[in-house]
Design a protein around this motif. Structure first.
Motif, PDB file in Angstrom:
ATOM      1  N   THR A  79       0.817  -1.206   0.000  1.00 46.07           N
ATOM      2  CA  THR A  79       0.000   0.000   0.000  1.00 46.07           C
ATOM      3  C   THR A  79       0.854   1.262   0.000  1.00 46.07           C
ATOM      4  N   GLY A  80       0.662   2.098  -1.013  1.00 54.47           N
ATOM      5  CA  GLY A  80       1.390   3.350  -1.106  1.00 54.47           C
ATOM      6  C   GLY A  80       2.759   3.217  -1.745  1.00 54.47           C
ATOM      7  N   THR A  81       3.202   1.981  -1.943  1.00 51.90           N
ATOM      8  CA  THR A  81       4.495   1.757  -2.591  1.00 51.90           C
ATOM      9  C   THR A  81       4.279   1.176  -3.982  1.00 51.90           C
ATOM     10  N   ILE A  82       3.716  -0.039  -4.031  1.00 48.45           N
ATOM     11  CA  ILE A  82       3.341  -0.611  -5.332  1.00 48.45           C
ATOM     12  C   ILE A  82       2.009  -0.030  -5.796  1.00 48.45           C
ATOM     13  N   THR A  83       1.100   0.163  -4.840  1.00 46.34           N
ATOM     14  CA  THR A  83      -0.226   0.683  -5.182  1.00 46.34           C
ATOM     15  C   THR A  83      -0.312   2.182  -4.901  1.00 46.34           C
ATOM     16  N   VAL A  84      -1.398   2.776  -5.385  1.00 53.81           N
ATOM     17  CA  VAL A  84      -1.617   4.219  -5.206  1.00 53.81           C
ATOM     18  C   VAL A  84      -1.788   4.571  -3.738  1.00 53.81           C
ATOM     19  N   GLY A  85      -2.390   3.644  -2.973  1.00 53.96           N
ATOM     20  CA  GLY A  85      -2.607   3.897  -1.556  1.00 53.96           C
ATOM     21  C   GLY A  85      -3.998   4.407  -1.254  1.00 53.96           C
ATOM     22  N   GLN A  86      -4.813   4.532  -2.305  1.00 57.49           N
ATOM     23  CA  GLN A  86      -6.200   4.975  -2.138  1.00 57.49           C
ATOM     24  C   GLN A  86      -7.093   4.096  -2.998  1.00 57.49           C
ATOM     25  N   PRO A  87      -8.261   3.680  -2.478  1.00 64.74           N
ATOM     26  CA  PRO A  87      -9.167   2.862  -3.296  1.00 64.74           C
ATOM     27  C   PRO A  87      -9.752   3.677  -4.442  1.00 64.74           C
ATOM     28  N   VAL A  88      -9.841   3.061  -5.599  1.00 68.75           N
ATOM     29  CA  VAL A  88     -10.433   3.712  -6.768  1.00 68.75           C
ATOM     30  C   VAL A  88     -11.391   2.744  -7.437  1.00 68.75           C
ATOM     31  N   VAL A  89     -12.358   3.290  -8.159  1.00 69.88           N
ATOM     32  CA  VAL A  89     -13.309   2.460  -8.889  1.00 69.88           C
ATOM     33  C   VAL A  89     -12.606   1.862 -10.106  1.00 69.88           C
ATOM     34  N   GLY A 110      17.889   0.082   2.404  1.00 70.24           N
ATOM     35  CA  GLY A 110      16.540   0.573   2.645  1.00 70.24           C
ATOM     36  C   GLY A 110      16.217   1.685   1.677  1.00 70.24           C
ATOM     37  N   ILE A 111      15.113   1.550   0.925  1.00 70.11           N
ATOM     38  CA  ILE A 111      14.722   2.549  -0.069  1.00 70.11           C
ATOM     39  C   ILE A 111      13.362   3.115   0.330  1.00 70.11           C
ATOM     40  N   ALA A 112      13.321   4.395   0.683  1.00 71.40           N
ATOM     41  CA  ALA A 112      12.081   5.024   1.156  1.00 71.40           C
ATOM     42  C   ALA A 112      11.469   5.888   0.066  1.00 71.40           C
ATOM     43  N   MET A 113      10.151   5.822  -0.076  1.00 70.83           N
ATOM     44  CA  MET A 113       9.433   6.687  -1.010  1.00 70.83           C
ATOM     45  C   MET A 113       9.408   8.105  -0.450  1.00 70.83           C
ATOM     46  N   GLY A 114       9.641   9.080  -1.304  1.00 70.73           N
ATOM     47  CA  GLY A 114       9.697  10.473  -0.860  1.00 70.73           C
ATOM     48  C   GLY A 114       8.395  10.991  -0.295  1.00 70.73           C
ATOM     49  N   SER A 115       7.271  10.348  -0.664  1.00 73.48           N
ATOM     50  CA  SER A 115       5.971  10.777  -0.143  1.00 73.48           C
ATOM     51  C   SER A 115       5.664  10.119   1.195  1.00 73.48           C
ATOM     52  N   GLY A 116       6.584   9.269   1.656  1.00 74.98           N
ATOM     53  CA  GLY A 116       6.343   8.521   2.883  1.00 74.98           C
ATOM     54  C   GLY A 116       6.506   9.356   4.135  1.00 74.98           C
ATOM     55  N   THR A 117       6.396   8.687   5.272  1.00 72.99           N
ATOM     56  CA  THR A 117       6.523   9.366   6.559  1.00 72.99           C
ATOM     57  C   THR A 117       7.976   9.756   6.816  1.00 72.99           C
ATOM     58  N   ASP A 118       8.169  10.755   7.670  1.00 75.01           N
ATOM     59  CA  ASP A 118       9.525  11.191   8.012  1.00 75.01           C
ATOM     60  C   ASP A 118      10.327  10.050   8.624  1.00 75.01           C
ATOM     61  N   ILE A 119       9.647   9.192   9.404  1.00 73.62           N
ATOM     62  CA  ILE A 119      10.342   8.076  10.045  1.00 73.62           C
ATOM     63  C   ILE A 119      10.879   7.110   9.007  1.00 73.62           C
ATOM     64  N   ALA A 120      10.055   6.814   7.982  1.00 75.95           N
ATOM     65  CA  ALA A 120      10.490   5.904   6.927  1.00 75.95           C
ATOM     66  C   ALA A 120      11.659   6.505   6.150  1.00 75.95           C
ATOM     67  N   ILE A 121      11.575   7.809   5.843  1.00 82.63           N
ATOM     68  CA  ILE A 121      12.638   8.477   5.098  1.00 82.63           C
ATOM     69  C   ILE A 121      13.940   8.471   5.889  1.00 82.63           C
ATOM     70  N   ASP A 122      13.838   8.690   7.207  1.00 82.37           N
ATOM     71  CA  ASP A 122      15.038   8.660   8.049  1.00 82.37           C
ATOM     72  C   ASP A 122      15.662   7.265   8.080  1.00 82.37           C
ATOM     73  N   ALA A 123      14.811   6.224   8.049  1.00 80.12           N
ATOM     74  CA  ALA A 123      15.306   4.855   8.151  1.00 80.12           C
ATOM     75  C   ALA A 123      15.935   4.365   6.857  1.00 80.12           C
ATOM     76  N   GLY A 124      15.502   4.913   5.719  1.00 84.41           N
ATOM     77  CA  GLY A 124      16.003   4.450   4.429  1.00 84.41           C
ATOM     78  C   GLY A 124      17.386   4.993   4.104  1.00 84.41           C
ATOM     79  N   GLY A 125      18.180   4.187   3.376  1.00 83.75           N
ATOM     80  CA  GLY A 125      19.497   4.640   2.922  1.00 83.75           C
ATOM     81  C   GLY A 125      19.409   5.377   1.610  1.00 83.75           C
ATOM     82  N   ILE A 126      18.295   5.146   0.881  1.00 84.70           N
ATOM     83  CA  ILE A 126      18.016   5.819  -0.388  1.00 84.70           C
ATOM     84  C   ILE A 126      16.604   6.376  -0.317  1.00 84.70           C
ATOM     85  N   VAL A 127      16.405   7.590  -0.820  1.00 83.74           N
ATOM     86  CA  VAL A 127      15.076   8.205  -0.836  1.00 83.74           C
ATOM     87  C   VAL A 127      14.707   8.529  -2.287  1.00 83.74           C
ATOM     88  N   LEU A 128      13.506   8.094  -2.710  1.00 90.54           N
ATOM     89  CA  LEU A 128      13.021   8.365  -4.065  1.00 90.54           C
ATOM     90  C   LEU A 128      12.111   9.590  -4.018  1.00 90.54           C
TER      91      LEU A 128
END
Length: 644
Positions: free
Chosen positions: A332-342, A538-556
């Motif tokens: 959720t939010g990484t492979i997928t959009v993270g929001q339900p759509v029709v 660790g690769i963190a998505m740039g739209s992710g939480t600050d905690i995830a970004i801090d934990a990742g070694g690479i940020v997209l």
């Protein structure tokens, strides 16, 4: 004193002696002879060479040796012998000491300039940010310096103006050029609720936004901080360079002493000639190029990746990437959009959407939001009068719509309604695809179905395919149920699915996968932080939480999964360039020592200390040039993105 100033001083005071060397066959000599050379060289030694001498002495006191040790011993030997030779009436070699210092500093000037250019490329982003902001306070519009903007301020941005800080649009729409931060060439359309990035350029409309992050908390400031940290980090392979230098320098000193002894004692050469060969060995062997091999490639590689929207935090990542065997993704939010759509509408689409949108208009449920968005996108509007709205627990909602009873809900409504065989078969098909099916009907008769699902991002399938082409195994690690996870995995081509995983267990699953080789983990949520930390990369998505970004070694930064491939490819190319630099720098030193020692003297091939210094400077330049060529290296991932 800066390296550049030391080089300029060394160049000014050694240039007359270089001119004398060139014109000596025509009888041109410096006024004052040896005394002038002594004065010029003394200035070079006291001013330009002093840091070399201080560094060598400091290392000696700690029972170590470094690159400066060779330069210091070589130049002091040539300088001291020349004073002795001048007193005793023999040939002097003051120009050797002065020119060696000059050429060594020339190599360091190249290095410093490269470092500055690499850093400036990122720091220029900070200089491009807005200088002030048009803030609305107490109902009045005031223009204030950027430093005075605080979180929560409402800021107006007009066409052609730069956005001051990071925030969220609360009124108006516009298109914004975000290329300077995200690398995306197409302007982004922004509306109410969308995020905007400080220092990007507003193009078309006027809008108001609320400042969310200011100062060092803005995305731009964080990008600069991360890249600076990466460029000054210490890649593990640098430890090899340090170990080589620690052994190499004493070995070279021994070779230099042996060279002197062989020429002076065994071959009967003069003291001056023997010293020249010994000093040449010291100078040519100076492993400056070895010292430049890692940091220059690291700086260029991380700088280029930042321009492409990929932030590499440290040198450790570069080395780990080379051995990655498996790439694990959160869903959720990484492979997928993270929001339900029709995804599907079965039956009369217009009628089904009208009824569903009318009944769900007041709901804040994510499924209701998806239905409303689809109705807006299809420009479907309901003018019917709604009355007697009622929620049926566990089933859905009903209401009177144009004097008829309408309902929207799940398949539990079938206990009170009828459905055709065709729609029932379609409902089962959609459910087997792990989609949530909403039933829509009138007067106890189901007239249509709406399927809703958190769909994969448009780029996910291409990203997974590119990783497979690199020979990597792909895994989805999610807390969602097996059926939903398998459906998404099938759409994007994931090799293995691990579903129904609690957030606290994600790290354990990553560690289990590490038994078969190094693992990269890609995620965006707070619950992904332990897995990001446990993974080798660790690769963190740039739209992710600050905690995830801090934990990742690479940020997209661009949140594009294709950038996972870009990150892996560029990291690998940077590490490969470090290894190439180290190889050629070491080979250069090894091949140069026999020539400097006079091994080919009988063939007329010799290397004086000043020429050895010049060769060493160009060795450093070649390593820097090799690193800079990383900026021109073609990336398959970028070619694939352009083609797409």
């Amino acid at each position: 004193m800066s390296i550049t100033k030391r080089f300029i001083i060394a160049l000014i005071f050694s240039l007359p002696m270089l001119i004398q060397m060139v014109l000596m066959p025509w009888g041109v000599m410096l006024p004052g002879g040896h005394f002038t050379q002594l004065g010029l060289t003394t200035v070079v030694m006291l001013v330009a060479a002093r840091p070399f001498l201080q560094s060598a002495w400091a290392s000696f006191k700690k029972h170590h040796s470094n690159m400066d040790t060779l330069v210091a011993i070589g130049t002091v030997t040539a300088y001291s012998y020349s004073i002795y030779a001048m007193i005793t009436g023999q040939a002097v070699f003051f120009e050797s000491a002065a020119l060696v210092v000059t050429f060594v500093l020339l190599g360091q000037v190249f290095e410093e300039r490269m470092r500055r250019n690499a850093s400036n490329a990122v720091e220029k982003l900070m200089n491009l940010q807005a200088k002030d902001a048009e803030v609305i306070r107490d109902g009045q519009t005031v223009v204030i310096p950027l430093a005075q903007v605080v979180a929560g301020d409402v800021i107006r941005v007009k066409p052609g103006q730069k956005i001051a800080v990071d925030g969220t649009i609360i009124e108006g729409t516009s298109t914004i050029d975000e290329a300077m931060v995200t690398g995306e060439s197409m302007p982004a359309v922004k509306k109410v609720g969308d995020k905007v990035i400080g220092a990007t350029m507003n193009q078309t409309g006027t809008f108001l936004f609320r400042a969310d992050k200011v100062g060092n908390d803005t995305m731009l400031a964080q990008i600069v901080a991360l890249v600076k940290k990466a460029q000054t980090s210490h890649a593990p392979i640098q430890n090899l360079t340090d170990k080589v230098s620690d052994i190499f320098v004493p070995v070279v000193l021994i070779i230099s002493i042996l060279t002197f002894m062989v020429w002076f004692s065994l071959l009967g050469a003069s003291l001056g000639v023997s010293l020249i060969f010994a000093v040449s060995v010291l100078v040519i062997a100076c492993p400056c190029a070895l010292g430049l091999a890692t940091p220059t490639a690291l700086m260029v590689g991380t700088g280029r990746s930042a321009k492409l929207g990929v932030l590499i935090k440290n040198g450790d990542v570069l080395e780990a990437v080379n051995d990655v065997k498996t790439v694990v993704f959160d869903k959720t939010g990484t492979i997928t959009v993270g929001q339900p759509v029709v995804t599907d509408i079965v039956g009369d689409q217009t009628a089904t959407l009208k009824i569903a949108a009318a009944l769900e208009a007041s709901s804040e449920h994510p499924l209701a939001t998806a239905i409303i968005k689809r109705a807006e996108a299809d420009q479907v509007q309901s003018t019917a009068q709604l009355a007697d709205f009622k929620a049926i627990e566990g089933k859905g909602v009903t209401a009177t719509l144009d004097q008829a009873t309408a309902f929207v809900g799940n398949d539990k409504l079938l206990a009170d309604a009828t459905i055709s065989a065709t729609l029932k078969a379609e409902m089962r098909r959609l459910q087997n695809e792990a989609k949530t099916v909403v039933l829509v009907g009138m007067n106890q008769q189901v007239i249509g179905l709406i399927a809703i699902q958190d769909t994969p991002k448009a780029t996910s399938q291409a990203a997974i395919q590119a990783l497979k082409e690199r020979g990597l195994k792909t895994v989805m690690l999610t807390g969602d149920n097996q059926l939903v996870a398998q459906a998404i995995a099938k759409q994007v081509g994931i090799d293995q699915v691990i579903a129904d995983v609690l957030p606290s267990d994600k790290a354990a699953h990553v560690q289990a996968l590490q038994k078969n080789g190094k693992v990269a983990f890609v995620g965006d949520g707070i619950n992904d932080a332990p897995a990001l930390t446990a993974a080798d990369v660790g690769i963190a998505m740039g739209s992710g939480t600050d905690i995830a970004i801090d934990a990742g070694g690479i940020v997209l930064v661009k949140n594009d999964l294709r950038d996972v491939v870009t990150a892996l490819e560029l990291s690998q190319k940077t590490f490969d360039r470090i290894k190439l630099n180290l190889f050629w720098a070491f080979v250069y030193n090894v091949l140069g020592i026999p020539v400097a020692a006079g091994l080919f003297y009988t063939l007329g091939i010799t290397l004086s200390p000043e020429l050895a210094g010049l060769a060493m400077a160009f060795s450093s330049l070649s390593v820097v040039t090799s690193s800079l060529l990383l900026n021109r290296t073609r990336l398959k991932s970028q070619q694939r993105t352009v083609a797409a």
